[in-house]
Structure formats: C-alpha cells, structure tokens
Design a protein around this motif. Structure first.
Motif, PDB file in Angstrom:
ATOM      1  N   ALA A   1      22.220 -70.683  -8.253  1.00  0.00           N
ATOM      2  CA  ALA A   1      20.798 -69.962  -8.665  1.00  0.00           C
ATOM      3  C   ALA A   1      20.186 -69.472  -7.272  1.00  0.00           C
ATOM      4  N   GLN A   2      20.077 -70.297  -6.488  1.00  0.00           N
ATOM      5  CA  GLN A   2      19.269 -70.145  -5.281  1.00  0.00           C
ATOM      6  C   GLN A   2      19.964 -68.965  -4.464  1.00  0.00           C
ATOM      7  N   GLN A   3      21.219 -69.080  -4.226  1.00  0.00           N
ATOM      8  CA  GLN A   3      21.797 -67.832  -3.484  1.00  0.00           C
ATOM      9  C   GLN A   3      21.900 -66.599  -4.171  1.00  0.00           C
ATOM     10  N   LYS A   4      22.082 -66.755  -5.397  1.00  0.00           N
ATOM     11  CA  LYS A   4      22.015 -65.359  -6.416  1.00  0.00           C
ATOM     12  C   LYS A   4      20.578 -64.710  -6.287  1.00  0.00           C
ATOM     13  N   LEU A   5      19.385 -65.436  -6.349  1.00  0.00           N
ATOM     14  CA  LEU A   5      18.001 -65.043  -6.478  1.00  0.00           C
ATOM     15  C   LEU A   5      17.777 -64.550  -5.151  1.00  0.00           C
ATOM     16  N   GLU A   6      18.248 -65.180  -4.082  1.00  0.00           N
ATOM     17  CA  GLU A   6      17.893 -64.945  -2.581  1.00  0.00           C
ATOM     18  C   GLU A   6      18.585 -63.407  -2.491  1.00  0.00           C
ATOM     19  N   ASP A   7      19.837 -63.408  -2.865  1.00  0.00           N
ATOM     20  CA  ASP A   7      20.650 -62.312  -2.592  1.00  0.00           C
ATOM     21  C   ASP A   7      20.027 -60.967  -3.342  1.00  0.00           C
TER      22      ASP A   7
ATOM     23  N   ILE B   1      15.142 -73.297 -13.819  1.00  0.00           N
ATOM     24  CA  ILE B   1      15.361 -74.696 -13.827  1.00  0.00           C
ATOM     25  C   ILE B   1      15.891 -75.168 -15.238  1.00  0.00           C
ATOM     26  N   ASP B   2      16.605 -76.153 -15.286  1.00  0.00           N
ATOM     27  CA  ASP B   2      17.244 -76.691 -16.683  1.00  0.00           C
ATOM     28  C   ASP B   2      16.543 -78.131 -16.744  1.00  0.00           C
ATOM     29  N   ILE B   3      15.784 -78.568 -16.173  1.00  0.00           N
ATOM     30  CA  ILE B   3      15.082 -79.923 -15.998  1.00  0.00           C
ATOM     31  C   ILE B   3      13.643 -79.887 -15.369  1.00  0.00           C
ATOM     32  N   LYS B   4      12.817 -80.799 -15.898  1.00  0.00           N
ATOM     33  CA  LYS B   4      11.611 -81.000 -15.152  1.00  0.00           C
ATOM     34  C   LYS B   4      11.527 -81.142 -13.663  1.00  0.00           C
ATOM     35  N   ILE B   5      10.772 -80.295 -12.979  1.00  0.00           N
ATOM     36  CA  ILE B   5      10.889 -80.405 -11.463  1.00  0.00           C
ATOM     37  C   ILE B   5       9.542 -81.309 -11.024  1.00  0.00           C
ATOM     38  N   ALA B   6       9.816 -81.588  -9.800  1.00  0.00           N
ATOM     39  CA  ALA B   6       8.613 -82.284  -9.136  1.00  0.00           C
ATOM     40  C   ALA B   6       7.627 -81.231  -8.836  1.00  0.00           C
ATOM     41  N   ASN B   7       6.245 -81.661  -8.903  1.00  0.00           N
ATOM     42  CA  ASN B   7       5.169 -80.882  -8.229  1.00  0.00           C
ATOM     43  C   ASN B   7       5.139 -79.458  -8.827  1.00  0.00           C
ATOM     44  N   GLU B   8       5.523 -79.237 -10.124  1.00  0.00           N
ATOM     45  CA  GLU B   8       5.323 -78.003 -10.385  1.00  0.00           C
ATOM     46  C   GLU B   8       3.830 -77.416 -10.680  1.00  0.00           C
ATOM     47  N   GLU B   9       2.805 -78.490 -10.664  1.00  0.00           N
ATOM     48  CA  GLU B   9       1.423 -78.070 -10.720  1.00  0.00           C
ATOM     49  C   GLU B   9       0.908 -77.275  -9.341  1.00  0.00           C
ATOM     50  N   ARG B  10       1.717 -77.222  -8.428  1.00  0.00           N
ATOM     51  CA  ARG B  10       1.215 -76.664  -7.226  1.00  0.00           C
ATOM     52  C   ARG B  10       1.422 -74.978  -7.444  1.00  0.00           C
ATOM     53  N   PHE B  11       2.010 -74.665  -8.661  1.00  0.00           N
ATOM     54  CA  PHE B  11       2.153 -73.128  -9.065  1.00  0.00           C
ATOM     55  C   PHE B  11       1.091 -72.773  -9.896  1.00  0.00           C
ATOM     56  N   ALA B  12       0.003 -73.685 -10.080  1.00  0.00           N
ATOM     57  CA  ALA B  12      -1.123 -73.281 -10.976  1.00  0.00           C
ATOM     58  C   ALA B  12      -1.920 -72.087 -10.387  1.00  0.00           C
ATOM     59  N   GLY B  13      -2.331 -71.072 -11.218  1.00  0.00           N
ATOM     60  CA  GLY B  13      -2.876 -69.866 -11.040  1.00  0.00           C
ATOM     61  C   GLY B  13      -2.056 -68.726 -10.461  1.00  0.00           C
ATOM     62  N   LYS B  14      -0.914 -68.937 -10.339  1.00  0.00           N
ATOM     63  CA  LYS B  14       0.227 -67.926  -9.873  1.00  0.00           C
ATOM     64  C   LYS B  14       0.880 -67.431 -11.292  1.00  0.00           C
ATOM     65  N   LYS B  15       1.378 -66.275 -11.043  1.00  0.00           N
ATOM     66  CA  LYS B  15       2.224 -65.635 -12.097  1.00  0.00           C
ATOM     67  C   LYS B  15       3.478 -66.554 -11.811  1.00  0.00           C
ATOM     68  N   VAL B  16       4.130 -67.324 -13.224  1.00  0.00           N
ATOM     69  CA  VAL B  16       5.207 -67.890 -13.048  1.00  0.00           C
ATOM     70  C   VAL B  16       6.186 -67.293 -14.147  1.00  0.00           C
ATOM     71  N   VAL B  17       7.462 -67.300 -13.790  1.00  0.00           N
ATOM     72  CA  VAL B  17       8.281 -67.080 -14.670  1.00  0.00           C
ATOM     73  C   VAL B  17       9.413 -68.204 -14.582  1.00  0.00           C
ATOM     74  N   LYS B  18       9.859 -68.560 -15.834  1.00  0.00           N
ATOM     75  CA  LYS B  18      10.641 -69.737 -15.909  1.00  0.00           C
ATOM     76  C   LYS B  18      11.925 -69.152 -16.593  1.00  0.00           C
ATOM     77  N   VAL B  19      13.083 -69.417 -16.117  1.00  0.00           N
ATOM     78  CA  VAL B  19      14.420 -69.046 -16.828  1.00  0.00           C
ATOM     79  C   VAL B  19      15.464 -70.230 -16.526  1.00  0.00           C
ATOM     80  N   SER B  20      16.437 -70.099 -17.129  1.00  0.00           N
ATOM     81  CA  SER B  20      17.629 -71.295 -16.748  1.00  0.00           C
ATOM     82  C   SER B  20      18.454 -70.841 -15.676  1.00  0.00           C
ATOM     83  N   THR B  21      18.987 -71.793 -15.006  1.00  0.00           N
ATOM     84  CA  THR B  21      19.920 -71.349 -13.601  1.00  0.00           C
ATOM     85  C   THR B  21      20.742 -70.356 -14.332  1.00  0.00           C
TER      86      THR B  21
END
Length: 103
Positions: free
Chosen positions: A19-25, A63-83
């Motif tokens: 997912a990282q590689q596909k998104l970056e590319d 993401i397919d699981i709960k991640i660490a430190n998700e709160e650091r994105f508060a106030g930003k436009k966030v889009v969640k999808v599966s890997t």
C-alpha cells in the motif's frame, strides 16, 4: 499537493508495504509530494514528523487495524481506506484525494 499518510495491515507485513509503495508511486505520478509512514510488525518506519503533518494538504490512512497516534491528524482532512483499496486502485484514490483537498 502534499500528501501524508499511514499504511498498516492486520498482519503488518506485505499489504502494509504494498500500500505504501502504490500510494507513493501514484502520488508522484500525479505530481504530488508524498510521505507514507508504515506501522508493521517491525514497528513504525518512515515516521511522520509534526512538520510533515502540519504541511500536508490531506492525510490518507490505508489501514486495516487501529494505528498508533491517530490523534495527531486532528484538524486535517483525513481519508480512510483499506490497504486493499490503496493497492488495487491507487490512481483513483489519489484523484479522489485531490477532489477532497480542493473542497
């Protein structure tokens, strides 16, 4: 556009990095700046800094699981999808991020 995000799958191995590689590319092909943090079995890699997040126009969480430190994105436009979505349709996903960021 500046995109930051996190990828994390249930097992924390293959899909996280695919997912990282596909998104970056796809983002680079669209002319975007991009940085994707991975949260896998070996921990956090390519960790996003507070400055990375502050400078970002939009956040993608593949993401397919709960991640660490998700709160650091508060106030930003966030889009969640599966890997799986990030892996199978990265170009469509980046186009969608552009639409959302421009609203």
């Amino acid at each position: 556009m500046k995109i930051v995000g996190v990828s994390a799958c249930t097992v924390g191995i293959a899909h996280t990095y695919m997912a990282q590689q596909k998104l970056e590319d796809a983002a680079k092909a669209a002319g975007d700046e991009v940085k994707i943090e991975t949260q896998g079995t070996i921990g956090v890699e390519n960790e996003l800094t507070a400055q990375d997040i502050a400078d970002a126009d939009i956040v993608i969480l593949a993401i397919d699981i709960k991640i660490a430190n998700e709160e650091r994105f508060a106030g930003k436009k966030v889009v969640k999808v599966s890997t799986e979505t990030a892996i199978k349709a990265p170009n469509k996903l980046i186009a969608k991020l552009h639409e959302i960021a421009e609203k």
